[in-house]
Scaffold this motif. Structure first.
Motif, PDB file in Angstrom:
ATOM      1  N   LEU A  77       0.841  -1.197   0.000  1.00 61.25           N
ATOM      2  CA  LEU A  77       0.000   0.000   0.000  1.00 61.25           C
ATOM      3  C   LEU A  77       0.874   1.244   0.000  1.00 61.25           C
ATOM      4  N   THR A  78       0.305   2.334  -0.478  1.00 65.11           N
ATOM      5  CA  THR A  78       0.989   3.615  -0.338  1.00 65.11           C
ATOM      6  C   THR A  78       1.011   3.988   1.144  1.00 65.11           C
ATOM      7  N   GLU A  79       1.911   4.850   1.508  1.00 67.80           N
ATOM      8  CA  GLU A  79       1.967   5.291   2.906  1.00 67.80           C
ATOM      9  C   GLU A  79       0.659   5.985   3.309  1.00 67.80           C
ATOM     10  N   ALA A  80       0.069   6.713   2.371  1.00 64.22           N
ATOM     11  CA  ALA A  80      -1.186   7.417   2.674  1.00 64.22           C
ATOM     12  C   ALA A  80      -2.305   6.428   2.994  1.00 64.22           C
ATOM     13  N   LEU A  81      -2.420   5.364   2.208  1.00 71.67           N
ATOM     14  CA  LEU A  81      -3.462   4.375   2.490  1.00 71.67           C
ATOM     15  C   LEU A  81      -3.152   3.577   3.743  1.00 71.67           C
ATOM     16  N   ARG A  82      -1.897   3.266   3.949  1.00 68.94           N
ATOM     17  CA  ARG A  82      -1.507   2.562   5.174  1.00 68.94           C
ATOM     18  C   ARG A  82      -1.898   3.410   6.391  1.00 68.94           C
ATOM     19  N   ALA A  83      -1.638   4.700   6.328  1.00 68.21           N
ATOM     20  CA  ALA A  83      -1.999   5.608   7.426  1.00 68.21           C
ATOM     21  C   ALA A  83      -3.513   5.711   7.588  1.00 68.21           C
ATOM     22  N   ALA A  84      -4.233   5.754   6.482  1.00 69.82           N
ATOM     23  CA  ALA A  84      -5.698   5.841   6.548  1.00 69.82           C
ATOM     24  C   ALA A  84      -6.280   4.610   7.242  1.00 69.82           C
ATOM     25  N   ILE A  85      -5.757   3.436   6.914  1.00 73.20           N
ATOM     26  CA  ILE A  85      -6.248   2.213   7.555  1.00 73.20           C
ATOM     27  C   ILE A  85      -5.836   2.199   9.021  1.00 73.20           C
ATOM     28  N   ARG A  86      -4.576   2.477   9.290  1.00 73.19           N
ATOM     29  CA  ARG A  86      -4.068   2.475  10.671  1.00 73.19           C
ATOM     30  C   ARG A  86      -4.849   3.449  11.548  1.00 73.19           C
ATOM     31  N   ASP A  87      -5.139   4.644  11.003  1.00 67.80           N
ATOM     32  CA  ASP A  87      -5.805   5.692  11.767  1.00 67.80           C
ATOM     33  C   ASP A  87      -7.323   5.623  11.668  1.00 67.80           C
ATOM     34  N   ASN A  88      -7.823   4.620  10.950  1.00 67.44           N
ATOM     35  CA  ASN A  88      -9.266   4.451  10.753  1.00 67.44           C
ATOM     36  C   ASN A  88      -9.905   5.717  10.185  1.00 67.44           C
ATOM     37  N   ASP A  89      -9.268   6.274   9.169  1.00 65.77           N
ATOM     38  CA  ASP A  89      -9.777   7.463   8.485  1.00 65.77           C
ATOM     39  C   ASP A  89     -10.818   7.005   7.467  1.00 65.77           C
ATOM     40  N   ILE A  90     -12.038   6.961   7.911  1.00 61.11           N
ATOM     41  CA  ILE A  90     -13.149   6.420   7.123  1.00 61.11           C
ATOM     42  C   ILE A  90     -13.280   7.145   5.789  1.00 61.11           C
ATOM     43  N   GLY A  91     -13.253   8.455   5.834  1.00 62.58           N
ATOM     44  CA  GLY A  91     -13.409   9.248   4.622  1.00 62.58           C
ATOM     45  C   GLY A  91     -12.325   8.972   3.600  1.00 62.58           C
ATOM     46  N   ALA A  92     -11.078   8.920   4.051  1.00 64.61           N
ATOM     47  CA  ALA A  92      -9.963   8.664   3.133  1.00 64.61           C
ATOM     48  C   ALA A  92     -10.066   7.270   2.527  1.00 64.61           C
ATOM     49  N   MET A  93     -10.435   6.290   3.344  1.00 66.72           N
ATOM     50  CA  MET A  93     -10.578   4.931   2.813  1.00 66.72           C
ATOM     51  C   MET A  93     -11.716   4.865   1.799  1.00 66.72           C
ATOM     52  N   TYR A  94     -12.816   5.534   2.103  1.00 68.86           N
ATOM     53  CA  TYR A  94     -13.945   5.540   1.174  1.00 68.86           C
ATOM     54  C   TYR A  94     -13.559   6.161  -0.165  1.00 68.86           C
ATOM     55  N   MET A  95     -12.886   7.317  -0.099  1.00 71.29           N
ATOM     56  CA  MET A  95     -12.495   8.007  -1.323  1.00 71.29           C
ATOM     57  C   MET A  95     -11.450   7.235  -2.113  1.00 71.29           C
ATOM     58  N   ALA A  96     -10.686   6.390  -1.439  1.00 69.83           N
ATOM     59  CA  ALA A  96      -9.666   5.582  -2.122  1.00 69.83           C
ATOM     60  C   ALA A  96     -10.257   4.312  -2.724  1.00 69.83           C
ATOM     61  N   GLY A  97     -11.556   4.102  -2.529  1.00 67.91           N
ATOM     62  CA  GLY A  97     -12.214   2.968  -3.159  1.00 67.91           C
ATOM     63  C   GLY A  97     -12.589   1.830  -2.243  1.00 67.91           C
ATOM     64  N   ALA A  98     -12.633   2.079  -0.946  1.00 71.59           N
ATOM     65  CA  ALA A  98     -13.041   1.018  -0.025  1.00 71.59           C
ATOM     66  C   ALA A  98     -14.476   0.591  -0.328  1.00 71.59           C
ATOM     67  N   ASN A  99     -14.680  -0.710  -0.330  1.00 70.86           N
ATOM     68  CA  ASN A  99     -16.029  -1.240  -0.485  1.00 70.86           C
ATOM     69  C   ASN A  99     -16.843  -0.775   0.720  1.00 70.86           C
ATOM     70  N   PRO A 100     -17.990  -0.135   0.504  1.00 74.73           N
ATOM     71  CA  PRO A 100     -18.768   0.399   1.628  1.00 74.73           C
ATOM     72  C   PRO A 100     -19.172  -0.666   2.656  1.00 74.73           C
ATOM     73  N   TYR A 101     -19.450  -1.868   2.205  1.00 76.22           N
ATOM     74  CA  TYR A 101     -19.832  -2.925   3.142  1.00 76.22           C
ATOM     75  C   TYR A 101     -18.643  -3.360   3.995  1.00 76.22           C
ATOM     76  N   LEU A 102     -17.474  -3.460   3.386  1.00 76.68           N
ATOM     77  CA  LEU A 102     -16.285  -3.818   4.154  1.00 76.68           C
ATOM     78  C   LEU A 102     -15.899  -2.686   5.110  1.00 76.68           C
ATOM     79  N   LEU A 103     -16.071  -1.466   4.672  1.00 74.17           N
ATOM     80  CA  LEU A 103     -15.753  -0.316   5.510  1.00 74.17           C
ATOM     81  C   LEU A 103     -16.677  -0.266   6.724  1.00 74.17           C
ATOM     82  N   ARG A 104     -17.944  -0.522   6.500  1.00 81.73           N
ATOM     83  CA  ARG A 104     -18.901  -0.532   7.619  1.00 81.73           C
ATOM     84  C   ARG A 104     -18.594  -1.682   8.575  1.00 81.73           C
ATOM     85  N   ALA A 105     -18.275  -2.857   8.032  1.00 83.58           N
ATOM     86  CA  ALA A 105     -17.918  -3.999   8.878  1.00 83.58           C
ATOM     87  C   ALA A 105     -16.673  -3.686   9.701  1.00 83.58           C
ATOM     88  N   HIS A 106     -15.736  -2.965   9.103  1.00 87.28           N
ATOM     89  CA  HIS A 106     -14.522  -2.562   9.811  1.00 87.28           C
ATOM     90  C   HIS A 106     -14.884  -1.696  11.016  1.00 87.28           C
TER      91      HIS A 106
END
Length: 100
Positions: free
Chosen positions: A47-76
């Motif tokens: 992953l890019t450092e930005a996406l790694r940070a978004a996942i680590r920091d639970n940045d919902i908005g950044a993950m969504y905008m990067a293409g996170a599946n909404p169902y997986l994001l909600r489950a997370h």
């Protein structure tokens, strides 16, 4: 309706982010490993450092905008006990930043 995908075709980074979201909540011991040290858990994921940070920091908005599946994001969020209010506020902030 606007898409959350930055690109028309899902990127490899989006694939790996979604894979992490799936694995953390569907494979035995992955959630515990993620909770113990997200940086160690994510170190082997391409992953890019930005996406790694978004996942680590639970940045919902950044993950969504990067293409996170909404169902997986909600489950997370459910799996990590991130409140619905925090989840929705993060998504609303994206809309406000796009419109304002």
């Amino acid at each position: 309706m606007k898409s959350n995908w930055v690109q028309q075709i899902s990127s490899q980074a989006a694939y790996w982010m979604n894979r992490v979201l799936f694995d953390v909540h569907h494979l035995d011991s992955h959630l515990e490993a993620y909770r113990q040290d997200p940086d160690v858990y994510l170190a082997a994921v391409p992953l890019t450092e930005a996406l790694r940070a978004a996942i680590r920091d639970n940045d919902i908005g950044a993950m969504y905008m990067a293409g996170a599946n909404p169902y997986l994001l909600r489950a997370h969020c459910l799996g990590l006990h991130i409140s619905e209010a925090v989840f929705l506020d993060s998504l609303r902030a994206i809309g406000e930043s796009k419109n304002g």
